[in-house]
Motif scaffolding. Structure first.
Motif, PDB file in Angstrom:
ATOM      1  N   ALA A 129       0.827  -1.201   0.000  1.00 17.92           N
ATOM      2  CA  ALA A 129       0.000   0.000   0.000  1.00 17.92           C
ATOM      3  C   ALA A 129       0.865   1.255   0.000  1.00 17.92           C
ATOM      4  CB  ALA A 129      -0.916   0.003   1.226  1.00 17.92           C
ATOM      5  N   GLY A 130       2.172   1.087  -0.131  1.00 17.37           N
ATOM      6  CA  GLY A 130       3.074   2.223  -0.206  1.00 17.37           C
ATOM      7  C   GLY A 130       3.330   2.895   1.127  1.00 17.37           C
ATOM      8  N   GLU A 131       3.097   2.189   2.233  1.00 13.50           N
ATOM      9  CA  GLU A 131       3.259   2.781   3.546  1.00 13.50           C
ATOM     10  C   GLU A 131       4.602   2.376   4.158  1.00 13.50           C
ATOM     11  OE1 GLU A 131      -0.046   1.505   5.827  1.00 13.50           O
ATOM     12  OE2 GLU A 131      -1.516   2.430   4.497  1.00 13.50           O
ATOM     13  N   THR A 132       5.091   3.206   5.077  1.00 15.55           N
ATOM     14  CA  THR A 132       6.284   2.857   5.832  1.00 15.55           C
ATOM     15  C   THR A 132       5.948   1.705   6.770  1.00 15.55           C
ATOM     16  OG1 THR A 132       7.109   5.127   5.758  1.00 15.55           O
ATOM     17  CG2 THR A 132       8.003   3.702   7.477  1.00 15.55           C
ATOM     18  N   LEU A 133       6.816   0.706   6.826  1.00 17.88           N
ATOM     19  CA  LEU A 133       6.599  -0.432   7.701  1.00 17.88           C
ATOM     20  C   LEU A 133       7.148  -0.115   9.088  1.00 17.88           C
ATOM     21  CD1 LEU A 133       7.660  -3.348   5.321  1.00 17.88           C
ATOM     22  CD2 LEU A 133       5.375  -2.522   5.797  1.00 17.88           C
ATOM     23  N   THR A 134       6.345  -0.367  10.103  1.00 20.49           N
ATOM     24  CA  THR A 134       6.790  -0.091  11.461  1.00 20.49           C
ATOM     25  C   THR A 134       6.423  -1.243  12.386  1.00 20.49           C
ATOM     26  OG1 THR A 134       4.729   1.050  12.042  1.00 20.49           O
ATOM     27  CG2 THR A 134       6.516   2.397  11.163  1.00 20.49           C
ATOM     28  N   PHE A 135       7.251  -1.430  13.408  1.00 23.25           N
ATOM     29  CA  PHE A 135       6.958  -2.376  14.478  1.00 23.25           C
ATOM     30  C   PHE A 135       7.759  -1.937  15.695  1.00 23.25           C
ATOM     31  CE2 PHE A 135       7.685  -6.144  17.049  1.00 23.25           C
ATOM     32  CZ  PHE A 135       6.390  -6.653  17.157  1.00 23.25           C
ATOM     33  N   ALA A 136       7.048  -1.757  16.816  1.00 28.23           N
ATOM     34  CA  ALA A 136       7.707  -1.225  18.017  1.00 28.23           C
ATOM     35  C   ALA A 136       8.431   0.061  17.626  1.00 28.23           C
ATOM     36  CB  ALA A 136       8.635  -2.257  18.628  1.00 28.23           C
ATOM     37  N   ASP A 137       9.752   0.162  17.867  1.00 27.56           N
ATOM     38  CA  ASP A 137      10.492   1.376  17.522  1.00 27.56           C
ATOM     39  C   ASP A 137      11.302   1.218  16.244  1.00 27.56           C
ATOM     40  OD1 ASP A 137      12.220  -0.449  18.589  1.00 27.56           O
ATOM     41  OD2 ASP A 137      13.317   0.970  19.842  1.00 27.56           O
ATOM     42  N   VAL A 138      10.954   0.205  15.428  1.00 28.97           N
ATOM     43  CA  VAL A 138      11.649  -0.030  14.156  1.00 28.97           C
ATOM     44  C   VAL A 138      10.816   0.527  13.012  1.00 28.97           C
ATOM     45  CG1 VAL A 138      12.520  -1.774  12.559  1.00 28.97           C
ATOM     46  CG2 VAL A 138      12.800  -2.092  15.023  1.00 28.97           C
ATOM     47  N   GLU A 139      11.450   1.275  12.122  1.00 31.41           N
ATOM     48  CA  GLU A 139      10.786   1.835  10.950  1.00 31.41           C
ATOM     49  C   GLU A 139      11.569   1.462   9.702  1.00 31.41           C
ATOM     50  OE1 GLU A 139      10.446   6.018  11.289  1.00 31.41           O
ATOM     51  OE2 GLU A 139       9.083   5.973  13.014  1.00 31.41           O
ATOM     52  N   MET A 140      10.856   1.055   8.650  1.00 28.82           N
ATOM     53  CA  MET A 140      11.505   0.747   7.378  1.00 28.82           C
ATOM     54  C   MET A 140      10.902   1.593   6.271  1.00 28.82           C
ATOM     55  SD  MET A 140      11.714  -2.840   5.210  1.00 28.82           S
ATOM     56  CE  MET A 140      13.125  -3.511   6.105  1.00 28.82           C
ATOM     57  N   ASP A 141      11.747   2.327   5.574  1.00 29.25           N
ATOM     58  CA  ASP A 141      11.352   3.073   4.386  1.00 29.25           C
ATOM     59  C   ASP A 141      11.646   2.172   3.197  1.00 29.25           C
ATOM     60  OD1 ASP A 141      11.103   4.693   2.183  1.00 29.25           O
ATOM     61  OD2 ASP A 141      12.440   6.267   2.900  1.00 29.25           O
ATOM     62  N   THR A 142      10.593   1.537   2.638  1.00 25.28           N
ATOM     63  CA  THR A 142      10.813   0.559   1.568  1.00 25.28           C
ATOM     64  C   THR A 142      11.239   1.218   0.264  1.00 25.28           C
ATOM     65  OG1 THR A 142       8.459   0.618   0.964  1.00 25.28           O
ATOM     66  CG2 THR A 142       9.153  -1.047   2.569  1.00 25.28           C
ATOM     67  N   ALA A 206      22.363  -6.492  14.118  1.00 23.91           N
ATOM     68  CA  ALA A 206      22.241  -5.135  13.577  1.00 23.91           C
ATOM     69  C   ALA A 206      21.115  -4.350  14.245  1.00 23.91           C
ATOM     70  CB  ALA A 206      22.024  -5.198  12.068  1.00 23.91           C
ATOM     71  N   ILE A 207      19.912  -4.931  14.288  1.00 26.78           N
ATOM     72  CA  ILE A 207      18.777  -4.145  14.792  1.00 26.78           C
ATOM     73  C   ILE A 207      18.765  -4.047  16.312  1.00 26.78           C
ATOM     74  CG2 ILE A 207      17.350  -4.653  12.775  1.00 26.78           C
ATOM     75  CD1 ILE A 207      15.766  -6.605  14.463  1.00 26.78           C
ATOM     76  N   ASN A 208      19.488  -4.939  16.982  1.00 29.60           N
ATOM     77  CA  ASN A 208      19.565  -4.852  18.439  1.00 29.60           C
ATOM     78  C   ASN A 208      20.771  -4.040  18.903  1.00 29.60           C
ATOM     79  OD1 ASN A 208      17.298  -6.490  18.613  1.00 29.60           O
ATOM     80  ND2 ASN A 208      18.476  -8.367  18.833  1.00 29.60           N
ATOM     81  N   ALA A 209      21.537  -3.538  17.917  1.00 33.96           N
ATOM     82  CA  ALA A 209      22.708  -2.696  18.227  1.00 33.96           C
ATOM     83  C   ALA A 209      23.609  -3.373  19.252  1.00 33.96           C
ATOM     84  CB  ALA A 209      22.265  -1.321  18.710  1.00 33.96           C
ATOM     85  N   ASP A 210      23.962  -4.648  18.959  1.00 38.27           N
ATOM     86  CA  ASP A 210      24.845  -5.422  19.846  1.00 38.27           C
ATOM     87  C   ASP A 210      24.340  -5.469  21.284  1.00 38.27           C
ATOM     88  OD1 ASP A 210      26.705  -6.254  17.936  1.00 38.27           O
ATOM     89  OD2 ASP A 210      27.774  -4.345  18.049  1.00 38.27           O
ATOM     90  N   GLY A 211      23.018  -5.606  21.433  1.00 39.51           N
ATOM     91  CA  GLY A 211      22.448  -5.790  22.763  1.00 39.51           C
ATOM     92  C   GLY A 211      21.941  -4.535  23.436  1.00 39.51           C
TER      93      GLY A 211
END
Length: 233
Positions: A129-142, A206-211
């Motif tokens: 749908a062309g939307e930014t994907l988000t979950f918790a504090d994670v955002e993805m610009d596809t 990567a997404i956990n920034a090494d803990g």
């Protein structure tokens, strides 16, 4: 905006032509068949993002096609909208219990159907749908191919990006290694299953920034992986 792939299973030639015209105008890639058996083969060869399925089609009924799509690993979670002249409550319930996500009774407005398809895709595959994907504090610009967590850019390799995108499109769903191979690497891939574990570890790091951040990828013993807030390394 990502282009959505639709599998249209409809044996009414005039209606099929009308629907193809409307959905191509909305930038859908439409694959059409009049045959239930062929629909199953097409879905396996190139997994659609959504299926429009007539109740009465050749060789296999729409109900049976829906049932088999739900049983096949690659298509178990693909949204299905059934098209039918059957308007009785029992028929609608039967279609939904078989696994359909929505149910449209003929005659219907093509514009309404386009809107319903869009609503289903926004719910289950927001990237389409062309939307930014988000979950918790994670955002993805596809579109920009960028990932942020807590506002900070997270560098990801191409495979880890595709893997995270797949999880973000299906938050909370548990995916086996085989399903991830099919969905992220492709059905023709000769990648070994353990490679999935390697990329999961890289993605987590990567997404956990090494803990420094809470793990949002959950390992489900003997089942696979899921994106949720109860993740465990």
């Amino acid at each position: 905006m990502a282009r959505a792939r639709m599998l249209l299973v409809e044996d009414d030639a005039a209606l099929a032509e009308l629907l193809i015209w409307h959905f191509k105008r909305e930038d859908f890639e439409v694959v059409h068949t009049v045959d239930g058996e062929e629909a199953l083969l097409l879905a396996q060869e190139n997994m659609p993002d959504i299926v429009l399925l007539d109740w009465m089609v050749e060789s296999l009924s729409g109900i049976e096609v829906c049932r088999r799509l739900r049983r096949m690993n690659g298509t178990a979670n693909v949204p299905i909208i059934m098209l039918t002249a059957r308007g009785e409550e029992e028929d609608r319930v039967r279609g939904l219990e078989t696994g359909a996500d929505d149910y449209v009774t003929k005659p219907f407005s093509p514009r309404e159907l386009v809107a319903r398809v869009g609503a289903v895709l926004r719910r289950v595959r927001p990237a389409l749908a062309g939307e930014t994907l988000t979950f918790a504090d994670v955002e993805m610009d596809t579109v920009g191919h960028k990932v942020r967590r807590g506002g900070q850019v997270i560098p990801l390799g191409p495979t880890e990006f595709r893997l995270l995108k797949h999880f973000l499109e299906h938050p909370g769903w548990v995916f086996s290694r085989e399903r991830l191979l099919d969905s992220v690497w492709g059905q023709d891939s000769d990648i070994e299953l353990r490679t999935v574990d390697v990329h999961i570890r890289r993605l987590r790091k990567a997404i956990n920034a090494d803990g420094r951040h809470r793990d949002i990828i959950r390992t489900v013993r003997s089942a696979g992986y899921a994106l949720d807030t109860d993740g465990a390394a």
